[in-house]
Scaffold this active site. Structure first.
Site, PDB file in Angstrom:
ATOM      1  N   LYS A  16       0.821  -1.207   0.000  1.00 20.58           N
ATOM      2  CA  LYS A  16       0.000   0.000   0.000  1.00 20.58           C
ATOM      3  C   LYS A  16       0.863   1.270   0.000  1.00 20.58           C
ATOM      4  O   LYS A  16       0.601   2.202  -0.756  1.00 20.58           O
ATOM      5  CB  LYS A  16      -0.900  -0.024   1.246  1.00 20.58           C
ATOM      6  CG  LYS A  16      -2.091   0.846   1.185  1.00 20.58           C
ATOM      7  CD  LYS A  16      -3.102   0.431   2.255  1.00 20.58           C
ATOM      8  CE  LYS A  16      -2.476   0.342   3.625  1.00 20.58           C
ATOM      9  NZ  LYS A  16      -3.084   1.271   4.606  1.00 20.58           N
ATOM     10  N   ARG A  90     -11.463   3.390   9.420  1.00 21.90           N
ATOM     11  CA  ARG A  90     -11.129   2.058   9.904  1.00 21.90           C
ATOM     12  C   ARG A  90     -12.365   1.302  10.363  1.00 21.90           C
ATOM     13  O   ARG A  90     -12.257   0.193  10.875  1.00 21.90           O
ATOM     14  CB  ARG A  90     -10.133   2.144  11.070  1.00 21.90           C
ATOM     15  CG  ARG A  90      -8.730   2.470  10.638  1.00 21.90           C
ATOM     16  CD  ARG A  90      -7.780   2.301  11.801  1.00 21.90           C
ATOM     17  NE  ARG A  90      -6.514   2.961  11.588  1.00 21.90           N
ATOM     18  CZ  ARG A  90      -5.492   2.399  10.942  1.00 21.90           C
ATOM     19  NH1 ARG A  90      -5.597   1.184  10.461  1.00 21.90           N
ATOM     20  NH2 ARG A  90      -4.369   3.055  10.793  1.00 21.90           N
ATOM     21  N   ARG A 129      11.988  -9.450   6.462  1.00 23.06           N
ATOM     22  CA  ARG A 129      12.654  -8.151   6.410  1.00 23.06           C
ATOM     23  C   ARG A 129      13.734  -8.037   7.488  1.00 23.06           C
ATOM     24  O   ARG A 129      13.548  -8.505   8.614  1.00 23.06           O
ATOM     25  CB  ARG A 129      11.638  -7.018   6.623  1.00 23.06           C
ATOM     26  CG  ARG A 129      10.705  -6.844   5.457  1.00 23.06           C
ATOM     27  CD  ARG A 129      10.243  -5.422   5.333  1.00 23.06           C
ATOM     28  NE  ARG A 129       9.432  -5.007   6.466  1.00 23.06           N
ATOM     29  CZ  ARG A 129       8.489  -4.065   6.380  1.00 23.06           C
ATOM     30  NH1 ARG A 129       8.259  -3.463   5.240  1.00 23.06           N
ATOM     31  NH2 ARG A 129       7.805  -3.734   7.443  1.00 23.06           N
ATOM     32  N   ARG A 162      12.827  -6.191  12.990  1.00 20.66           N
ATOM     33  CA  ARG A 162      12.069  -5.278  13.846  1.00 20.66           C
ATOM     34  C   ARG A 162      10.970  -6.055  14.563  1.00 20.66           C
ATOM     35  O   ARG A 162      10.434  -7.023  14.018  1.00 20.66           O
ATOM     36  CB  ARG A 162      11.438  -4.163  13.009  1.00 20.66           C
ATOM     37  CG  ARG A 162      12.458  -3.295  12.293  1.00 20.66           C
ATOM     38  CD  ARG A 162      11.787  -2.112  11.658  1.00 20.66           C
ATOM     39  NE  ARG A 162      10.646  -2.529  10.851  1.00 20.66           N
ATOM     40  CZ  ARG A 162       9.963  -1.725  10.062  1.00 20.66           C
ATOM     41  NH1 ARG A 162      10.297  -0.460   9.984  1.00 20.66           N
ATOM     42  NH2 ARG A 162       8.944  -2.169   9.360  1.00 20.66           N
ATOM     43  N   ARG A 173      -1.261  -8.535  13.851  1.00 18.98           N
ATOM     44  CA  ARG A 173      -1.646  -7.360  13.052  1.00 18.98           C
ATOM     45  C   ARG A 173      -2.635  -7.769  11.965  1.00 18.98           C
ATOM     46  O   ARG A 173      -3.584  -7.039  11.671  1.00 18.98           O
ATOM     47  CB  ARG A 173      -0.405  -6.720  12.402  1.00 18.98           C
ATOM     48  CG  ARG A 173       0.472  -5.974  13.405  1.00 18.98           C
ATOM     49  CD  ARG A 173       1.825  -5.664  12.823  1.00 18.98           C
ATOM     50  NE  ARG A 173       1.784  -4.687  11.720  1.00 18.98           N
ATOM     51  CZ  ARG A 173       2.793  -4.473  10.884  1.00 18.98           C
ATOM     52  NH1 ARG A 173       3.912  -5.167  10.989  1.00 18.98           N
ATOM     53  NH2 ARG A 173       2.692  -3.565   9.946  1.00 18.98           N
TER      54      ARG A 173
END
Ligand SMILES: [Zn+2]
Length: 223
Positions: A16, A90, A129, A162, A173
């Site tokens: 996004k 949201r 990542r 992270r 999430r």
């Protein structure tokens, strides 16, 4: 009238942010991220910012009405030809609030762009990542690995994962995302505003599809 009044939807890791960057450049649309917007107002000490700060300092959610006013101000200031709204709405209630507020200014949403990706892809992308501790350079263990494992190519510092990218965190999430966003996807679908894009494709391909869709929307509007 050929405004592009767009909202962006999609799970973390579906691209996004990358697509928002491209659309900003391609169409000269201002990007309005609600997180940034709140921080900006708080930092500037604006009236809305001070009001929002009172809620934030007490650990409360900033009321919708306040966020919508910030968004409308921003649209008024920078979004004459359209905007890219990210991070809001949201919930269905917020979507209604936004639609009403826009209507009052004689505008309406052009489309809700959903950059979608399945959970498996998101988990693979995010949990792979790695970031260097010194300057934040980004790598991916599969798609963009450093020359030497665990070491930044550019400054030799250590690469770490992270907290946000740990698989357990990513799953959490994603659950939150599905819970909150699924009703919104239906909401915009029912109103004929939803445009769905396959975020598992490469960024260029996704960008091409979005541009084609927006060109079509502009054309339809003129007819
Ligand atoms: Zn580095």
């Amino acid at each position: 009238m050929s405004e592009l009044n767009l909202i962006l939807l999609g799970p973390p890791g579906a691209g996004k942010g990358t697509q928002a960057e491209r659309l900003k450049d391609d169409f000269g649309l201002p990007y309005i991220g609600t997180g940034e917007l709140l921080r900006k107002h708080k930092h500037d000490g604006s009236e809305l910012g001070r009001e929002a700060a009172r809620y934030m300092d007490d650990g409360d959610l900033v009321p919708d009405e306040l966020v919508v006013r910030m968004i409308l101000d921003e649209i008024d200031e920078r979004g004459r030809d359209g905007f890219l709204l990210d991070g809001y709405p949201r919930s269905v209630e917020q979507a209604d609030a936004l639609a009403e507020a826009l209507e009052e200014t004689g505008r309406e949403l052009t489309a809700a762009l959903l950059i979608d990706a399945d959970d498996e892809t998101v988990i693979q992308r995010l949990s792979g990542r790695r970031q260097c501790v010194k300057s934040g350079h980004l790598y991916h263990v599969l798609f963009d690995p450093p020359k030497h494992e665990g070491v930044c190519d550019q400054d030799g510092s250590r690469l770490v994962q992270r907290d946000d990218d740990r698989p357990e965190t990513v799953k959490k999430r994603l659950n939150t995302y599905h819970e909150k966003t699924a009703p919104l996807v239906d909401y915009y679908d029912e109103r004929g505003l939803l445009r769905r894009f396959d975020g598992t494709r490469g960024a260029d391909e996704v960008n091409g599809h979005i541009r084609a869709t927006l060109a079509m929307l502009k054309l339809e509007e003129r007819l």
